[in-house]
Design an enzyme around this catalytic site. Structure first.
Site, PDB file in Angstrom:
ATOM      1  N   THR A   4       5.334   2.324  -3.280  1.00 19.31           N
ATOM      2  CA  THR A   4       5.262   2.142  -4.731  1.00 19.31           C
ATOM      3  C   THR A   4       3.910   2.542  -5.303  1.00 19.31           C
ATOM      4  O   THR A   4       3.843   3.237  -6.302  1.00 19.31           O
ATOM      5  CB  THR A   4       5.539   0.669  -5.111  1.00 19.31           C
ATOM      6  OG1 THR A   4       4.739  -0.185  -4.267  1.00 19.31           O
ATOM      7  CG2 THR A   4       7.004   0.324  -4.926  1.00 19.31           C
ATOM      8  N   ARG A  21       4.621  -6.147  -2.227  1.00 17.55           N
ATOM      9  CA  ARG A  21       4.439  -6.649  -3.590  1.00 17.55           C
ATOM     10  C   ARG A  21       3.388  -5.843  -4.356  1.00 17.55           C
ATOM     11  O   ARG A  21       2.966  -6.249  -5.429  1.00 17.55           O
ATOM     12  CB  ARG A  21       4.047  -8.136  -3.544  1.00 17.55           C
ATOM     13  CG  ARG A  21       5.243  -9.047  -3.191  1.00 17.55           C
ATOM     14  CD  ARG A  21       4.805 -10.445  -2.788  1.00 17.55           C
ATOM     15  NE  ARG A  21       3.898 -11.036  -3.718  1.00 17.55           N
ATOM     16  CZ  ARG A  21       2.681 -11.490  -3.414  1.00 17.55           C
ATOM     17  NH1 ARG A  21       2.216 -11.431  -2.174  1.00 17.55           N
ATOM     18  NH2 ARG A  21       1.920 -11.998  -4.334  1.00 17.55           N
ATOM     19  N   LYS A  22       2.981  -4.708  -3.801  1.00 15.67           N
ATOM     20  CA  LYS A  22       1.999  -3.848  -4.496  1.00 15.67           C
ATOM     21  C   LYS A  22       2.708  -2.962  -5.520  1.00 15.67           C
ATOM     22  O   LYS A  22       2.787  -1.741  -5.359  1.00 15.67           O
ATOM     23  CB  LYS A  22       1.243  -3.003  -3.480  1.00 15.67           C
ATOM     24  CG  LYS A  22       0.364  -3.852  -2.564  1.00 15.67           C
ATOM     25  CD  LYS A  22      -0.483  -3.021  -1.622  1.00 15.67           C
ATOM     26  CE  LYS A  22      -1.322  -3.947  -0.732  1.00 15.67           C
ATOM     27  NZ  LYS A  22      -2.104  -3.228   0.283  1.00 15.67           N
ATOM     28  N   THR A  23       3.237  -3.592  -6.558  1.00  4.57           N
ATOM     29  CA  THR A  23       3.974  -2.878  -7.593  1.00  4.57           C
ATOM     30  C   THR A  23       3.215  -2.956  -8.917  1.00  4.57           C
ATOM     31  O   THR A  23       2.323  -3.789  -9.080  1.00  4.57           O
ATOM     32  CB  THR A  23       5.370  -3.486  -7.763  1.00  4.57           C
ATOM     33  OG1 THR A  23       5.200  -4.886  -8.010  1.00  4.57           O
ATOM     34  CG2 THR A  23       6.204  -3.314  -6.505  1.00  4.57           C
TER      35      THR A  23
END
Lengths: 280, 280, 280, 280, 280, 280
Positions: A261, A129-131
């Site tokens: 990402t 979820r490191k976007t």
């Protein structure tokens, strides 16, 4: 789909604002032109449809002709796509379209290099979820284009029990018992553990997936032995393209990496615009 | 300001969606906690106020205590800030807050390294419009935090006459004459040129700023001689941290670099959350 | 462009709300009609494209045929444009379309009369930020259609240092020094002064533009002598169509007038609608 | 209420955009100040609450102290209200707040002069739908503040059968029969007529209100005789402050005038800002 | 119209979110199909146009062919409509389209049964404001499709003086006097009363409509005698399909029933989708 | 959370529109009051927090005091909650608040009755995607409050392979193979089958969940025998409160029923408002 259109709208607004004072004052509204988008370095292309939508939000009459499809590898100096229409529209949309395309292709290219380094390995590489805030759906799409797979999209479509949850509930067993009955029957439960004791507890509690967080290779191997196929195993934490190969050989099912990402750089893509005629 | 709040809203929605199914099922609503945001590598911090706003959009009762201010250099393992409130809110906002902070601090840190390499040089380093769509205002802010300056914010607040405009208008002189009288008297005109002939034409036409696009060092020097202070000089195109020093010594007034934003990677920042008590 | 579409949407919603209870109950959906928009007094037309967009937001199938283009002078009783399509759509959009057209043409007509009174004078007439909230871009467009020019669009695209800024910074010199280095190199700095001492300080500090605020003719002349071409001169404050001529003769470069927008009245424009047939 | 907050948001965004580059660079964030809003001419004030909301959208900590309430007549040079808070917020909100206040007070003042001219007359003066797009609710509020009343708010809350409706339906009688049964029982039906024959038909068909459109005084008198109290009578078309008195004496119940809103000019209101201290 | 498009957008977003992970992974983008919407029970159809809009928001190229029009009675197993286009679009929109159609047709069918039970009675059946939040315009539309009429749309288009208003104003007379002069002349005034004394007061005060709230049949009859045609009479409170007939015979003009909307159940409608070919 | 606030905003706008013309004209702004929300029939309450938010969107100063918590059973005539504040705000919010509360409590009450009928049975009752468009999150919440569980929230958080998917892919096996590798490892795969052959294929293909669609009891029993615990079993199609008991005894793991949401009626809840004083 609505959310992508919305991001494009925001992007055009922040660039154009009250108007392109150069172009509106210099280029007549009726002039037509053609824009050629060129790969300035070798890359894996991603985001062609978003590029089209950028120009279509400005003018539905634009004609968009891609020479490739998302996921294709493109050599330096090849023409990625052509876009034809009002010259004003090409100049208005150029920077925003490229900003989307450079970033998404940057991720796809980055991910592809990771994938190449574990070709033939029987392991699944996934994102996190490191976007970039606002870009979740787009960046996770670019990851798939690059060849890797997605972890959960957000907090809503998968359960990941972390240390805080475990601490508050008084242990993995309690947490699992507490949540099991409340979930949709289509959702699996993943438990994050950082040592072998955690692994044992997660196994006993019946975790569908066990995430080995920030363990070294030795401990990972021991954990996988212990799990022995009774649960899916995910390795997480500090994964780099250098450590990837070794991690893939541990026998883990899944390796997750935020770097897919958050550490991709934009690739170099530019646009050559030619007008079909001059101001009269 | 409104636009930043809007981006935060989008970011929270894409992560939380229909709900955090892990936390809502495991953490009682009344539990409180404290989160410590830690620098996992040396960095220049940027985005503290955005971080605060992320949590405040979730719960106005949150208490936010930064130990630094934007622009500060922070050593590895230092605590950047503390945030206190409902444990659920900390867990809901954690990833989104960090995603903002890591990216903005990444840019500020990246820009700072560029600035350090030209310390004591009498040149201004500026960004471009090569920013992440949706993030223009934020990324340009991070550039300033890092110590560089901004080029125009968008197409609306500065005139940059490029090759397409020149071609359509039939030369630099025509373009300048065409636009001069239509602009607000507070806006300057910059003309992009790629050779010495262009420099001469831009000078004669009275350009406020001349952008030397993708010229080599020799030609840049000749151009600057030719201009001789009669116009502001900007160097653009393929600027890297390696070429920066040499370019700074040419006597140009301004160096612009898209890399400041599009090639910055996220810095590593994490959050340790502790609950003040357990579920009863 | 997005913002204009948004204002049109708001305008249609506030007029139509939950439905046009007269037309929906009396006019069959399949009836077609034609609307003729007529100038009820001599006017300079502005806003034709907005008028088209009003009807197109209601029904993309509408056919819109203008007889003039923005900026044209139109005599009383001439037909400005025709719009053809569903009778319901014509009746739904009529009032909103006219409300836009009457106001924008009102400004253009008003501005044109100002411009006529200074024809052949070597001075630039510009507007201010005294515009109807929500209408900034539209009203500034109508000013240009009328023949005058725009001052800055908002607080974001030009620097205007006013008395409050000067007081807080401890004088014009300090303020100029403080801000100069932080701005984009494409933005000019204007300083507002109200006496000759201010003029001197602004000159010394290197202001690009000096605004003489609310000075009488004598003082304006002295100020312009003092400035002597070293800075652009703007006259501001209480400018009316009567004082315009005299102010234009002072030799100032620019005269700004809030009255261009805030004192324009709507011109009289109406719409004659004919149905092509009757309810069956 | 939501719609007014939305218009304020739009207004602030169009003025501030990507930031107030003057104030942000010159005024420290912690400086406080006080702003005094002054009537520069005699006026009827309207829009105090909107003014408050403009500043509160920027900063909820602002303190707002009005000396008057909406509808009060205020003499030249009186202080209308004081607003206290961050100096930056005062400077950011000043122009937008005044733009609202000047316009709404302009309408209220204009309407009051109309009302004064028919004081003691037994007639009701009402507005029309000729309002600034986006401002319907606000301008109709200002009309009430000025002392007149509102016609319907939009197409949704009242029936007005016009010539087009009548033509399509084949006469007033048919139109009335067609619509009567479909309406909510809380809505009255008004029919627009332009000659005495129309008056008779509307009477027979049982119109609740008959609008005499663009008739001369003689014909109006004959129409009112004919109607003889059996229906409410509204006079419409080309009403000016000069014709008002004569029209009021015809015995009509209602006079409607688009000029109340579309021909009001902004009144002159300004803001004096004082900072409590200087930048350090 | 805008508001309905907005509700459709929300509905599609809540169902599709970040993507239909089944269909996107299984159905190629170029496959076409046809969907047949079938009535699974006898029903009155309502919402065909909304159904069309659901699919058109997903893809403007969809072809939509209804076999009926809103208000038609449809027998079990009949095909209501066909929709043709991309198979993916059919699968994406199916559930949302049916959810709209089932609910609106449910109301229309429910209302039709009420209407049938009072066929030939000289009374008007109307709905209330007891509608599903977000659905006001749609549900009131379905009521009309079913054959009943609408009460006011909301708080903005009709006056209904209730017990709280009366109490605060000190009686019906005071309330009527207080409000009469402030309203648009196109709005009628309804007063809610619960006993005969209230009826008398409302009559004397000149109420256009008197609502008899929760009275029994005897009292209703006495009230109607008392009113004797001098005011429109509405019966309200606890109206069911069983009590309807008896209430209709009292001679009241209007019967209002919240049950028309709040107690309707969805009718059973399904969609059969056939693909024109297979994945290649 | 944002989406619920948004639905409340829409609901208030559609009811209040341009203003509550009754209350604004009759109730002074400074009057205070208290509202008591009363259960008019026995019910399970759901939506207390939404009710609070309705009033808080109108006025943040409102005081909200619930006597129960969501999920409580409440007897007829009990006071559910009290809300105190400006009388105008109580009257403005009353209908919208009750419309939310009646519907959500209606679902919770309906679901509770289903749950009671299968108390002690070892089966899980779940909802479907047959929810009111715009209300997905709220109605699924009410289902949980009633005691049942949720199926997937939308198309994004669970895989359900239906007949169309199977047909296009050329059988269950192909479909499973095609999708397995592309999904997040946290998502399970459910396959819908309508006969025993389908059951066998789904079992062989390794479906996590098998949905027996519209089978009779006999066939369901045979299917469950065949599956024999190797996959989770869901029964779907035409489930009513009458058939529930028998279905629960088949040994299925899950029973899903669209009726939980689409056939619930609103329960009767009203609000008594008392003003603390009168207009002066």
């Amino acid at each position: 789909m609505h959310s992508i259109q919305h991001l494009i709208k925001i992007a055009l607004e922040e660039d154009i604002g009250s108007g392109d004072i150069t172009t509106e004052n210099l280029i007549a509204d009726n002039l037509k032109g053609i824009g050629e988008v060129v790969a300035k370095e070798p890359l894996v292309i991603a985001g062609l449809d978003i590029t089209r939508q950028v120009f279509e939000q400005l003018d539905t009459e634009i004609s968009f002709k891609p020479n490739f499809k998302d996921g294709d590898f493109i050599e330096k100096d090849k023409i990625v796509l052509k876009v034809e229409g009002k010259l004003r529209v090409l100049l208005l949309g150029e920077r925003t379209a490229l900003n989307f395309l450079q970033r998404l292709s940057g991720i796809a290219t980055h991910v592809r290099s990771y994938m190449n380094s574990i070709a033939n390995k029987n392991v699944r590489l996934v994102d996190t979820r490191k976007t970039t805030p606002g870009w979740r759906v787009l960046e996770k799409y670019a990851v798939r284009v690059g060849g890797a797979r997605n972890h959960r999209m957000g907090l809503y479509d998968g359960v990941l029990i972390k240390d805080n949850h475990i601490a508050v509930c008084g242990g993995i067993k309690n947490a699992m018992e507490c949540i099991k009955d409340k979930l949709s029957h289509l959702v699996k439960i993943e438990v994050e553990v950082s040592d072998l004791d955690g692994v044992k507890q997660a196994l006993e509690a019946g975790a569908d997936v066990i995430m080995l967080d920030n363990m070294n290779i030795d401990r990972i191997k021991k954990a996988i032995e212990l799990i022995n196929g009774k649960s899916v195993v995910e390795i997480s934490g500090g994964v780099t393209i250098n450590s990837l190969n070794q991690l893939a050989d541990t026998g883990a099912d899944i390796i997750s990496s935020g770097a897919l990402t958050h550490s991709a750089r934009c690739v170099d893509i530019s646009m050559r615009i030619r007008s079909n005629n001059n101001n009269k």
